[in-house]
Design an enzyme around this catalytic site. Sequence first.
Site, PDB file in Angstrom:
ATOM      1  N   CYS A   1      -0.406   4.119   2.183  1.00 30.78           N
ATOM      2  CA  CYS A   1      -0.282   3.891   3.632  1.00 30.78           C
ATOM      3  C   CYS A   1       1.165   4.107   4.076  1.00 30.78           C
ATOM      4  O   CYS A   1       1.414   4.703   5.113  1.00 30.78           O
ATOM      5  CB  CYS A   1      -0.666   2.459   4.013  1.00 30.78           C
ATOM      6  SG  CYS A   1      -2.161   1.866   3.268  1.00 30.78           S
ATOM      7  N   ASP A   2       2.109   3.601   3.321  1.00 27.02           N
ATOM      8  CA  ASP A   2       3.495   3.510   3.794  1.00 27.02           C
ATOM      9  C   ASP A   2       4.481   4.418   3.053  1.00 27.02           C
ATOM     10  O   ASP A   2       5.639   4.516   3.457  1.00 27.02           O
ATOM     11  CB  ASP A   2       3.982   2.060   3.663  1.00 27.02           C
ATOM     12  CG  ASP A   2       3.124   1.103   4.493  1.00 27.02           C
ATOM     13  OD1 ASP A   2       2.645   1.530   5.556  1.00 27.02           O
ATOM     14  OD2 ASP A   2       2.924  -0.042   4.071  1.00 27.02           O
TER      15      ASP A   2
ATOM     16  N   CYS B   1       0.839  -1.204   0.000  1.00 24.74           N
ATOM     17  CA  CYS B   1       0.000   0.000   0.000  1.00 24.74           C
ATOM     18  C   CYS B   1       0.873   1.252   0.000  1.00 24.74           C
ATOM     19  O   CYS B   1       1.383   1.656   1.054  1.00 24.74           O
ATOM     20  CB  CYS B   1      -0.929  -0.019   1.212  1.00 24.74           C
ATOM     21  SG  CYS B   1      -1.924   1.462   1.348  1.00 24.74           S
TER      22      CYS B   1
END
Length: 302
Positions: A134-135, A131
């Site tokens: 997300c990261d 992701c």
Amino acid sequence: MMYDIIIIGAGPAGLSAAIYAKRASKSVLVLEANTYGGQIVNTPDIENYPVEEHISGFEFATKLYTQATNLGAELKFERAVEIRDEKEKKVVLTAKNAYEAKAVIIATGAENRKLGVEREDDMVGKGVSYCATCDGAFYRGKTVAVVGGGNTALEDAEYLADIAGTVYLIHRRDAFRGDSSTVEKLQKKENVIFVLNSTVSSLVIDKKIVGVTVSNKEGELTKLDIDGLFIAVGRIPENKDFAGVIALDDEGYAKAGEDCITASKGIFVAGDNRVKEVRQLVTATADGAVAATNAVKYINSL
Ligand code: NAP
């Protein structure tokens, strides 16, 4: 209590189904294993949904959730693990509860496909991610690689190019499955390096990911020094818990036509877990509308 419709999955297909079912005055329970929105929450910028020129996946999902719940759809964060088909009554089991409905719509979408390299699972959170949104922020100014050639990989590379110092885009062919307009944007970015006709053969690990070894068509190995590896090699439909009540094809997709009707009366499928040609946000929401409309017709015919 017997609901009219239980919808399994609160992604774009499931929540669109909830909107249509509520507007047809049906009682609706949506069961969601994780968070609402499904895979679209990981998309940083949606540019191909009619009317919205730009919207983040998270904002899109939140609007959809708000619309469905404002209309009165009930949402419970429980994973549906089994459907018992008792003809005019369907029982949906979660770890804690058994819920009853006249009809069920399975809108479970798909989960990330693993790359299949050694120690991939161990390295999640230590350099391996599925992701980018997300990261990605952990890799500001660093070197990352994205693997895959679909829209997810292309959009991840585009997103990461604005954060990371260098982005390798590793793809096993020289033609991309994803949109050519995104490929063209990436070609213009100086910090994106295309590594084509190549696959990741191993992870280079020193407590965390420090590199990958890639193999080209000729079998030549090259080591790329990277800090993070973003894997975007497609998804696997999440239907296995329901294989007892609906037919699946060889790849695990639920068999149903564009009407979203399965061979099991009163059970419908909507979204990326259904056999279909085009898996896009707009086709997922369309499936939700079709499945709910046909579920309502079915209930009214009982
Ligand atoms: P996808 O379109 O299925 O692409 C998967 C990619 O991974 C393909 O390029 C495939 O290569 C590659 N691949 C598969 N297995 C591999 C392996 N073991 N090793 C190396 N490469 C591998 O998946 P996706 O990108 O996740 O997209 C899924 C669906 O969502 C698509 O329909 C996509 O258009 C849609 N989507 C839409 C949007 C949007 O509308 N904005 C955003 C994201 C995704 P090959 O090409 O060689 O098979």
